[in-house]
Design an enzyme around this catalytic site. Structure first.
Site, PDB file in Angstrom:
ATOM      1  N   LEU A   1       2.949 -86.852 -17.892  1.00  0.00           N
ATOM      2  CA  LEU A   1       2.710 -85.831 -18.631  1.00  0.00           C
ATOM      3  C   LEU A   1       2.650 -84.765 -17.319  1.00  0.00           C
ATOM      4  CD1 LEU A   1      -0.173 -86.725 -21.064  1.00  0.00           C
ATOM      5  CD2 LEU A   1       2.223 -86.157 -21.438  1.00  0.00           C
ATOM      6  N   ASP A   2       3.194 -83.648 -17.600  1.00  0.00           N
ATOM      7  CA  ASP A   2       2.926 -82.422 -16.555  1.00  0.00           C
ATOM      8  C   ASP A   2       1.457 -82.438 -16.250  1.00  0.00           C
ATOM      9  OD1 ASP A   2       5.597 -81.981 -16.850  1.00  0.00           O
ATOM     10  OD2 ASP A   2       5.542 -80.211 -18.168  1.00  0.00           O
ATOM     11  N   LYS A   3       1.238 -81.747 -15.030  1.00  0.00           N
ATOM     12  CA  LYS A   3      -0.292 -81.480 -14.566  1.00  0.00           C
ATOM     13  C   LYS A   3      -1.103 -80.780 -15.704  1.00  0.00           C
ATOM     14  CE  LYS A   3      -2.841 -79.546 -10.672  1.00  0.00           C
ATOM     15  NZ  LYS A   3      -2.779 -79.087  -9.464  1.00  0.00           N
TER      16      LYS A   3
ATOM     17  N   THR B   1      -0.631 -80.270 -18.846  1.00  0.00           N
ATOM     18  CA  THR B   1      -0.189 -80.682 -20.252  1.00  0.00           C
ATOM     19  C   THR B   1      -1.584 -81.770 -20.363  1.00  0.00           C
ATOM     20  OG1 THR B   1       1.681 -80.406 -20.449  1.00  0.00           O
ATOM     21  CG2 THR B   1       0.777 -82.040 -21.887  1.00  0.00           C
TER      22      THR B   1
END
Length: 247
Positions: free
Chosen positions: A54-56, A58
């Site tokens: 997951l993106d940082k 998110t």
């Protein structure tokens, strides 16, 4: 942050976590091992295997494998699109129509590193969406990912003309303040500056559906992060809605 506090489900083969926003999935180029989920899990379990990311900024649900056999199994599940992935996102404006599908190929930006763009030469990308609640200023949207491209939801939301809230790459980095939602808002006497309700990307990985190695079906959810929930609660209050949405 303690790992035990963010574990949603654990078996001998995998562990599912509710990732806080601002936490890396894996160490970055600065090798922040202990500040990443992977690093903390390795310290906790001794051995851990990354399946997806997951993106940082998110928040939400993420699965790690606990042994090599399960790592191979779950990695293949994700690669062959046999995992159902659902996200909840707060988008700018009123998204219409209320349901739809985006099938626009995505590739890396030719100049700006770390940014993605829609381009016919890119990789096939498919996102379904459904507006759960619309408040004018913002809409709460459920996204169903059929592919797993970098920044897919963010890029497709921008394509729809309604980028994810507080998205500095594809929309605006401006935080969400209560004063922008509540017309009668007044700063407290002892408060010099208003604090934002949401100051990071308004995107949350909500649900995973998959079948494990033993043939058991799992539907696992991560409750909506508190900062996004706080915005939704205020939007409901100030639009005359008090009932909480049941997903």
């Amino acid at each position: 942050m303690r790992i035990n506090d963010i574990i949603i489900k654990e078996t001998p083969d995998f562990v599912v976590l509710n990732k806080p926003a601002g936490t890396l999935t894996i160490p970055d180029r600065h090798d922040n091992q202990l500040s990443s989920l992977q690093g903390m899990l390795k310290k906790h379990y001794g051995e851990i295997f990354t399946v997806h990311r997951l993106d940082k900024d998110t928040s939400g649900i993420i699965l790690f494998a606990k042994n090599e056999v399960s790592h191979k199994y779950y990695s293949q599940l994700f690669e062959t699109r046999n995992v159902e992935k659902y996200y909840l996102g707060l988008v700018n404006g009123q998204l219409t129509p209320a349901t739809g599908s985006v099938e626009q190929a995505i590739m890396e930006h030719p100049v700006q590193k770390g940014k993605m763009v829609i381009n016919s030469k890119g990789k096939a990308s498919h996102t379904d969406y459904e507006v759960l609640e619309s408040f004018g200023l913002y809409s709460l949207v459920k996204f169903h990912l059929h592919t797993g491209r970098t920044h897919q939801i963010r890029v497709h939301a921008k394509y729809l003309g309604h980028p994810i809230a507080v998205d500095e790459l594809y929309g605006t980095e401006a935080p969400v303040f209560l004063s922008s939602i509540k017309k009668t808002y007044k700063l407290g006497k002892r408060t010099e500056e208003e604090r934002p309700l949401l100051k990071r990307l308004g995107l949350h990985a909500w649900q995973l559906q998959f079948t494990d190695q033993q043939g058991e079906k799992h539907v696992i959810e991560a409750p909506l992060a508190k900062d996004i929930q706080a915005v939704v609660t205020q939007l409901r209050k100030n639009s005359g809605r008090s009932s909480e949405l049941i997903l």
